[in-house]
Design a protein around this motif. Sequence first.
Motif, PDB file in Angstrom:
ATOM      1  N   HIS A  64      -3.131   7.412 -15.322  1.00 25.68           N
ATOM      2  CA  HIS A  64      -1.894   7.123 -14.113  1.00 25.68           C
ATOM      3  C   HIS A  64      -2.388   6.889 -12.620  1.00 25.68           C
ATOM      4  N   ARG A  65      -2.940   8.600 -12.754  1.00 31.22           N
ATOM      5  CA  ARG A  65      -2.455   9.200 -10.976  1.00 31.22           C
ATOM      6  C   ARG A  65      -4.382   8.817 -10.337  1.00 31.22           C
ATOM      7  N   GLU A  66      -4.790   8.534 -11.994  1.00 30.22           N
ATOM      8  CA  GLU A  66      -6.347   8.059 -11.956  1.00 30.22           C
ATOM      9  C   GLU A  66      -6.629   6.309 -11.261  1.00 30.22           C
ATOM     10  N   PHE A  67      -5.765   5.983 -12.203  1.00 28.13           N
ATOM     11  CA  PHE A  67      -5.657   4.506 -11.966  1.00 28.13           C
ATOM     12  C   PHE A  67      -4.842   3.904 -10.803  1.00 28.13           C
ATOM     13  N   PHE A  68      -3.870   4.809  -9.935  1.00 27.96           N
ATOM     14  CA  PHE A  68      -3.807   4.759  -8.731  1.00 27.96           C
ATOM     15  C   PHE A  68      -4.846   5.280  -7.616  1.00 27.96           C
ATOM     16  N   LYS A  69      -5.410   6.906  -7.803  1.00 27.33           N
ATOM     17  CA  LYS A  69      -6.871   6.610  -6.604  1.00 27.33           C
ATOM     18  C   LYS A  69      -7.368   5.631  -6.822  1.00 27.33           C
ATOM     19  N   THR A  70      -7.855   5.607  -7.845  1.00 24.14           N
ATOM     20  CA  THR A  70      -8.708   4.093  -7.916  1.00 24.14           C
ATOM     21  C   THR A  70      -8.793   2.687  -7.200  1.00 24.14           C
ATOM     22  N   ALA A  71      -7.587   2.212  -7.221  1.00 24.10           N
ATOM     23  CA  ALA A  71      -6.903   1.781  -6.780  1.00 24.10           C
ATOM     24  C   ALA A  71      -7.029   1.147  -5.484  1.00 24.10           C
ATOM     25  N   LEU A  72      -5.824   1.953  -5.141  1.00 27.23           N
ATOM     26  CA  LEU A  72      -5.887   2.612  -3.801  1.00 27.23           C
ATOM     27  C   LEU A  72      -7.191   1.955  -2.842  1.00 27.23           C
ATOM     28  N   GLY A  73      -8.862   3.407  -3.337  1.00 21.03           N
ATOM     29  CA  GLY A  73      -9.911   3.673  -2.667  1.00 21.03           C
ATOM     30  C   GLY A  73      -9.621   4.307  -1.739  1.00 21.03           C
ATOM     31  N   SER A  74      -9.857   4.193  -0.194  1.00 23.31           N
ATOM     32  CA  SER A  74     -10.279   4.526   0.765  1.00 23.31           C
ATOM     33  C   SER A  74      -8.437   4.632   1.339  1.00 23.31           C
ATOM     34  N   THR A  97       0.995  -1.497   0.332  1.00 22.71           N
ATOM     35  CA  THR A  97      -0.016   0.383   0.020  1.00 22.71           C
ATOM     36  C   THR A  97       0.660   1.108   0.015  1.00 22.71           C
ATOM     37  N   GLY A  98       2.064   0.886   1.111  1.00 23.45           N
ATOM     38  CA  GLY A  98       2.854   2.626   1.168  1.00 23.45           C
ATOM     39  C   GLY A  98       3.485   2.773  -0.866  1.00 23.45           C
ATOM     40  N   ILE A  99       3.692   1.835  -1.093  1.00 26.04           N
ATOM     41  CA  ILE A  99       4.802   1.806  -2.330  1.00 26.04           C
ATOM     42  C   ILE A  99       3.874   1.938  -3.676  1.00 26.04           C
ATOM     43  N   LEU A 100       2.497   1.929  -3.407  1.00 28.01           N
ATOM     44  CA  LEU A 100       1.375   2.183  -4.502  1.00 28.01           C
ATOM     45  C   LEU A 100       1.203   3.679  -3.876  1.00 28.01           C
ATOM     46  N   ASN A 101       0.979   3.872  -3.193  1.00 31.97           N
ATOM     47  CA  ASN A 101       0.770   5.355  -3.019  1.00 31.97           C
ATOM     48  C   ASN A 101       2.300   6.395  -3.094  1.00 31.97           C
ATOM     49  N   TYR A 102       3.318   5.945  -2.837  1.00 26.17           N
ATOM     50  CA  TYR A 102       4.815   6.339  -4.000  1.00 26.17           C
ATOM     51  C   TYR A 102       4.603   7.037  -4.760  1.00 26.17           C
ATOM     52  N   ALA A 103       4.114   5.861  -5.616  1.00 24.59           N
ATOM     53  CA  ALA A 103       3.868   6.244  -7.342  1.00 24.59           C
ATOM     54  C   ALA A 103       3.055   6.704  -7.606  1.00 24.59           C
ATOM     55  N   TYR A 104       1.848   6.940  -6.544  1.00 21.93           N
ATOM     56  CA  TYR A 104       0.625   7.665  -6.502  1.00 21.93           C
ATOM     57  C   TYR A 104       1.307   9.380  -6.348  1.00 21.93           C
ATOM     58  N   ALA A 105       1.356   8.942  -5.556  1.00 17.37           N
ATOM     59  CA  ALA A 105       2.244  11.171  -5.403  1.00 17.37           C
ATOM     60  C   ALA A 105       2.834  11.537  -5.661  1.00 17.37           C
ATOM     61  N   LEU A 106       4.247  10.583  -6.720  1.00 10.30           N
ATOM     62  CA  LEU A 106       4.923  10.549  -7.840  1.00 10.30           C
ATOM     63  C   LEU A 106       3.608  11.326  -8.959  1.00 10.30           C
ATOM     64  N   GLU A 107       2.609  10.284  -9.920  1.00 15.68           N
ATOM     65  CA  GLU A 107       1.837  11.186 -10.648  1.00 15.68           C
ATOM     66  C   GLU A 107       1.207  11.871 -10.726  1.00 15.68           C
ATOM     67  N   GLN A 108       0.748  11.743  -9.209  1.00 14.70           N
ATOM     68  CA  GLN A 108       0.298  13.360  -9.206  1.00 14.70           C
ATOM     69  C   GLN A 108       0.815  14.591  -9.189  1.00 14.70           C
ATOM     70  N   LEU A 109       2.066  14.348  -9.189  1.00 16.01           N
ATOM     71  CA  LEU A 109       3.144  16.055  -9.489  1.00 16.01           C
ATOM     72  C   LEU A 109       3.538  15.217 -10.892  1.00 16.01           C
TER      73      LEU A 109
END
Length: 239
Positions: A117-127, A71-83
């Motif tokens: 990519h940003r939206e993929f991670f957001k949807t995948a991680l959910g809450s 989960t942490g790694i996916l959020n790490y990737a999500y943060a970079l994709e947001q940027l």
Amino acid sequence: MYAAEEQAKGKPASVPRFSASRRNFLLKTGGISFASALVLAASGCTDNDAPNGGSLTPPNTTAIDLGSGDTGILNYAYALEQLEAAFYTQVIATPYSGISDAEKALLTDIRDHEVAHREFFKTALGSKAIVALKVNFSSINFSDRTSVLGTAKAFEDLGVSAYNGAGHLISSPDYLTLAGKIVSVEARHAAYIRDLITPGSFSSNVDSNGLDISAAPTDVLKTAQTFLTSKLDGSHLPS
């Protein structure tokens, strides 16, 4: 029909399709099959891995905790994709002086990929997804081609090195496969940006063995933090 069946099973519906490429260079590299795979694989994402590893920012009440394990790694990737998504969105909203139609078209494709990519991670991680990050692009002159492309090069190289450096930290084979699909797209972006700056330099960021550079999350987050107002806490990421 597919989305309805997935929702009936308690799974997230497929994320929306973003615009396809207008050039063969980037044709369909953000394909919907990848989105579906990521959402289905990550819907079972857990935090069962024991926290460990180095930290970017000591835990506190203001920093955004990326989490632990996969989960942490996916959020790490999500943060970079947001940027990256925020950067390219601004690039297209305020095109630099002298931008050609071809450059704008392909930079728009890159923007669409990063938003996807940003939206993929957001949807995948959910809450379990971190909040939307606040960016700080005050050091970038978006009206100047050199400033924009230099920053784009830095972001793409950072993204490729981040995925390369995080691969061995991922426990789930499904997540590792998906990370490999994303990094291959990011590498295409990096090659194109390099050629925009200096024609023929597309492969100049590889080592003597012909391999891309990799970087640990702690180093990547330190660099990313300079473009963020939001503070990130990577102290619980695996290492």
